[in-house]
Write a protein that holds these residues in place. Structure first.
Motif, PDB file in Angstrom:
ATOM      1  N   GLU A 117       0.706  -1.166   0.064  1.00 11.83           N
ATOM      2  CA  GLU A 117      -0.625  -0.055  -0.368  1.00 11.83           C
ATOM      3  C   GLU A 117       0.885   1.544  -0.147  1.00 11.83           C
ATOM      4  O   GLU A 117       0.412   2.240  -1.430  1.00 11.83           O
ATOM      5  CB  GLU A 117      -0.856  -0.399   1.471  1.00 11.83           C
ATOM      6  CG  GLU A 117      -1.590   0.830   0.939  1.00 11.83           C
ATOM      7  CD  GLU A 117      -2.634   0.980   2.697  1.00 11.83           C
ATOM      8  OE1 GLU A 117      -3.294   2.022   2.909  1.00 11.83           O
ATOM      9  OE2 GLU A 117      -2.468   0.100   2.922  1.00 11.83           O
ATOM     10  N   LEU A 118       1.719   1.093   0.638  1.00 13.34           N
ATOM     11  CA  LEU A 118       2.635   2.221   1.162  1.00 13.34           C
ATOM     12  C   LEU A 118       3.279   2.213   0.086  1.00 13.34           C
ATOM     13  O   LEU A 118       3.863   2.996  -0.779  1.00 13.34           O
ATOM     14  CB  LEU A 118       4.155   2.566   2.096  1.00 13.34           C
ATOM     15  CG  LEU A 118       3.347   2.324   3.201  1.00 13.34           C
ATOM     16  CD1 LEU A 118       3.985   1.687   4.218  1.00 13.34           C
ATOM     17  CD2 LEU A 118       2.683   4.129   3.014  1.00 13.34           C
ATOM     18  N   ILE A 119       4.041   1.880  -0.809  1.00  8.85           N
ATOM     19  CA  ILE A 119       3.924   2.006  -2.125  1.00  8.85           C
ATOM     20  C   ILE A 119       3.330   2.225  -2.812  1.00  8.85           C
ATOM     21  O   ILE A 119       4.264   3.314  -4.255  1.00  8.85           O
ATOM     22  CB  ILE A 119       5.225   0.306  -3.255  1.00  8.85           C
ATOM     23  CG1 ILE A 119       5.894  -0.138  -1.993  1.00  8.85           C
ATOM     24  CG2 ILE A 119       4.962   0.599  -4.264  1.00  8.85           C
ATOM     25  CD1 ILE A 119       7.316  -1.219  -2.304  1.00  8.85           C
ATOM     26  N   GLU A 120       2.277   1.678  -3.179  1.00 13.11           N
ATOM     27  CA  GLU A 120       1.483   2.314  -4.698  1.00 13.11           C
ATOM     28  C   GLU A 120       1.409   4.273  -4.097  1.00 13.11           C
ATOM     29  O   GLU A 120       1.216   4.874  -4.584  1.00 13.11           O
ATOM     30  CB  GLU A 120       0.516   1.985  -4.426  1.00 13.11           C
ATOM     31  CG  GLU A 120      -0.633   2.103  -5.337  1.00 13.11           C
ATOM     32  CD  GLU A 120      -2.039   1.421  -5.096  1.00 13.11           C
ATOM     33  OE1 GLU A 120      -3.580   1.849  -5.517  1.00 13.11           O
ATOM     34  OE2 GLU A 120      -2.289   0.736  -4.415  1.00 13.11           O
ATOM     35  N   GLN A 121       0.919   4.055  -2.605  1.00  9.72           N
ATOM     36  CA  GLN A 121       0.602   5.369  -2.159  1.00  9.72           C
ATOM     37  C   GLN A 121       1.827   6.783  -2.558  1.00  9.72           C
ATOM     38  O   GLN A 121       1.936   7.991  -2.668  1.00  9.72           O
ATOM     39  CB  GLN A 121       0.365   5.987  -1.003  1.00  9.72           C
ATOM     40  CG  GLN A 121      -0.856   4.772  -0.564  1.00  9.72           C
ATOM     41  CD  GLN A 121      -1.536   4.881   1.053  1.00  9.72           C
ATOM     42  OE1 GLN A 121      -0.391   6.213   1.491  1.00  9.72           O
ATOM     43  NE2 GLN A 121      -2.487   4.552   0.969  1.00  9.72           N
TER      44      GLN A 121
END
Length: 297
Positions: A117-121
């Motif tokens: 999720e963090l990589i995407e955000q």
């Protein structure tokens, strides 16, 4: 929010030869708060953080994290601390994803779903080699590694350095997320608007000593309100008031600053002076910070 201290320093002093980096620093960070740690370059912020991480030993005074001495028990402390420096160096031959996993492994490993999720955000490509990354992307590696596994304490030293405004917004969202989960954050930043949005309390240091500490509401009492008044025939009545500072004419208007206790008298003088437009800007952390340092140099 509980008031159990997560970080405390008392009369903390650190000397490097004849240079004194910390000169009796007293810092108190409560559990569950986001605490801003401010000061100009060379004020001692990074030295304080290195002491809290157990990287350097203080010359005198005490420091504690979770009630433990960072110099005597750094391993126990580091299990529950996520740290992000302002200038991230990575292993050039590793990919960004490998670097994230290596950093996160120091605290037990990233949570896979949260990592993704963090990589995407953060709009981060973890497949590229670290040697190809810009400063902003290197910063993203450290931020993703820090936020991809819950920590009791986040120590963030200029964490948004190199990020564009969109990514700064993502960073702020992550700070708000971990705070809502009960974590404590020590945030050292030069971005005063960031501190103002995120922090419950702030401590301002200069030359290794605390010069102001408190909630933003408390510190704003120490600041001034900026006024712009148009249409006054004579500004002498305002100029003569105690607590009015730096009055200047700008076209058909006057601009000045007023201490908090002078505002009622200022408004009365403005109303009696025939003004047809008044703009008042509330005190900001930036105005406090800049005014304080301009007056104490």
């Amino acid at each position: 929010m509980t008031t159990a201290p997560i970080i405390t320093t008392s009369a903390l002093t650190k000397r490097f030869g004849r240079a004194t980096a910390l000169d009796g620093l007293d810092l108190h960070v409560d559990e569950g708060e986001v605490h801003g740690f401010l000061g100009p370059n060379g004020a001692g912020k990074s030295t304080t953080i290195r002491v809290l991480l157990g990287l350097i030993k203080p010359s005198s005074g005490t420091a504690s994290v979770f009630g433990l001495d960072p110099w005597a028990d750094p391993e126990t402390i580091h299990r529950d601390v996520a740290y992000v420096p302002g200038d991230v160096s990575l292993w050039p031959g590793l990919t960004g994803g490998e670097a994230i996993d290596l950093l996160a492994s120091l605290r037990g490993g990233a949570e896979a779903a949260l990592r993704a999720e963090l990589i995407e955000q953060f709009e981060f490509d973890p497949r590229k080699k670290a040697r190809t990354y810009s400063k902003g992307n290197r910063q993203k590696v450290a931020l993703i590694a820090a936020f991809a596994r819950p920590a009791r304490l986040y120590i963030l030293d200029e964490p948004s350095s190199g990020l564009d405004p969109v990514m700064e917004s993502v960073f702020r969202q992550q700070v708000q997320r971990v705070r809502a989960a009960g974590a404590t954050v020590l945030l050292s930043s030069h971005v005063l608007s960031e501190v103002e949005q995120l922090c419950d309390r702030v401590t301002i240091i200069r030359e290794g000593r605390v010069v102001e500490s408190g909630s933003l509401a408390e510190l704003r009492h120490l600041s001034r309100t900026s006024f712009r008044v148009s249409g006054m025939a004579d500004a002498a009545a305002v100029r003569a008031l105690p607590g009015v500072h730096d009055l200047v004419a700008v076209g058909d208007s006057v601009e000045f600053e007023a201490d908090a206790d002078a505002i009622p008298a200022v408004l009365a003088a403005v109303a009696g002076g025939g003004a047809h437009a008044v703009t008042a800007a509330p005190a900001s952390l930036e105005s406090l910070f800049l005014r304080h340092y301009s007056e104490t140099r």
